[in-house]
Design an enzyme around this catalytic site. Structure first.
Site, PDB file in Angstrom:
ATOM      1  CG  HIS A  11      -5.997  -2.028   0.299  1.00  0.00           C
ATOM      2  ND1 HIS A  11      -4.950  -1.610  -0.903  1.00  0.00           N
ATOM      3  CD2 HIS A  11      -5.629  -1.546   1.561  1.00  0.00           C
ATOM      4  CE1 HIS A  11      -4.029  -0.775  -0.118  1.00  0.00           C
ATOM      5  NE2 HIS A  11      -4.368  -1.135   1.166  1.00  0.00           N
ATOM      6  CG  ASP A  41      -6.916  -2.270  -3.510  1.00  0.00           C
ATOM      7  OD1 ASP A  41      -7.386  -1.203  -2.808  1.00  0.00           O
ATOM      8  OD2 ASP A  41      -5.781  -2.585  -3.367  1.00  0.00           O
ATOM      9  CB  SER A  95      -1.013   0.106   1.179  1.00  0.00           C
ATOM     10  OG  SER A  95      -2.065   0.872   1.083  1.00  0.00           O
TER      11      SER A  95
END
Length: 303
Positions: A273, A243, A148
């Protein structure tokens, strides 16, 4: 594809318990909840032969993981996720332990400073300085990676290393990376589920990270906007079907490939995610961890 059944069960449990989104909490509450959630989903803590907390000469905290091997080891410098706002060395502990043992390699996590207390570009420069310090103190083959926001920082570090004559980076592991501020992709528009990481989450993190929205056009914040992606290290880009960041991560993989960078793009259908850190409850997380370990082993061995 529909949500993976294990993801669906996780989502249903969140809905049944009315688990609040992190962006509805104070920063202190969100940081505590984020760590607790990652620990709960990460599974059993793997023992690693040697774990040590150290600091750079500038006082930046690092954690070093070494498997039960003697002699020099290749090194993965790992940057934790959390939207540049949450997260810590501790939130990457499970991932770091698993990768150190599975590759095997030395993993060093970087305790970069968080926004909004330290907005962009503080985290980028903390990470780059840490990589330079590690390279100066360890001659082993070096890869950068993260998930991320940590993957965003890894991508930014490779841009800095390329444009500033080093240090040499052999590869980049980018797990569902943020690559473009203000993106309006299909996956971003569709990412509205109130019990999963969604587009409101993305905007909340960016709001904390950028002191000035104009900074979002800087390639160190939005690596997709770099003038050139040539001469960057080989990459493994992992994305999740459900995501909001899926499309921008895949666009980045396409940019790298088009620029001649050896790039592997791996989308995990049915996943969401954060799944890479959820190998304790999601088989998809275990599979992605295995793929990352295999790729790292190849980069470290073959170049």
């Amino acid at each position: 594809m529909p949500l993976d059944p294990q993801v669906e069960a996780m989502r249903a449990e969140r809905e049944a318990n009315d688990v609040p989104q992190l962006y509805t909490q104070t920063l202190a509450e969100a940081r505590e909840a984020d760590l607790a959630s990652i620990r709960a989903a990460g599974g059993e803590v793997e023992p690693v032969h040697h774990v040590e907390d150290i600091t750079t000469d500038a006082g930046l905290p690092l954690r070093v993981y070494r498997p039960d091997l003697t002699g020099p080891l290749p090194t993965l410098v790992y940057f934790f996720g959390g939207g540049w706002t949450l997260g810590s060395i501790d939130t990457a502990d499970g991932i770091s332990r698993k990768l150190a043992n599975a590759v095997p390699c030395q993993v060093i996590t970087v305790g970069y400073r968080l926004a909004p207390e330290h907005p962009f570009p503080t985290a980028v420069h903390d990470c780059y300085e840490a990589v330079k310090w590690i390279a100066a103190h360890d001659s082993s083959r070096l890869v950068v990676g993260g998930d991320s926001a940590g993957a965003n920082l890894a991508a930014a570090v490779t841009l800095l290393a390329r444009d500033n004559n080093g240090p040499a980076i052999a590869g980049q592991l980018l797990v569902y990376p943020n690559t473009l501020y203000g993106s309006d992709t299909i996956s971003m528009r569709n990412g509205t589920d109130p019990y999963l990481f969604n587009n409101t989450s993305v905007n909340w993190y960016w709001k904390h990270y950028l002191k000035d929205p104009a900074d979002g056009a800087n390639p160190l914040a939005s690596p997709l906007l770099a003038e050139s992606h040539a001469n960057l290290p080989p990459a493994l880009v992992i994305t999740a079907e459900y995501d909001p960041l899926r499309d921008e991560g895949e666009y980045y993989a396409e940019k790298l490939h088009a620029a001649g960078v050896p790039t592997t793009l791996s989308r995990y259908d049915g996943m969401v995610h954060g799944f890479f850190a959820m190998s304790g409850i999601l088989d998809g997380g275990k599979k992605a961890m295995s793929e990352a370990s295999t790729w790292l082993g190849r980069i470290f061995t073959d170049g």
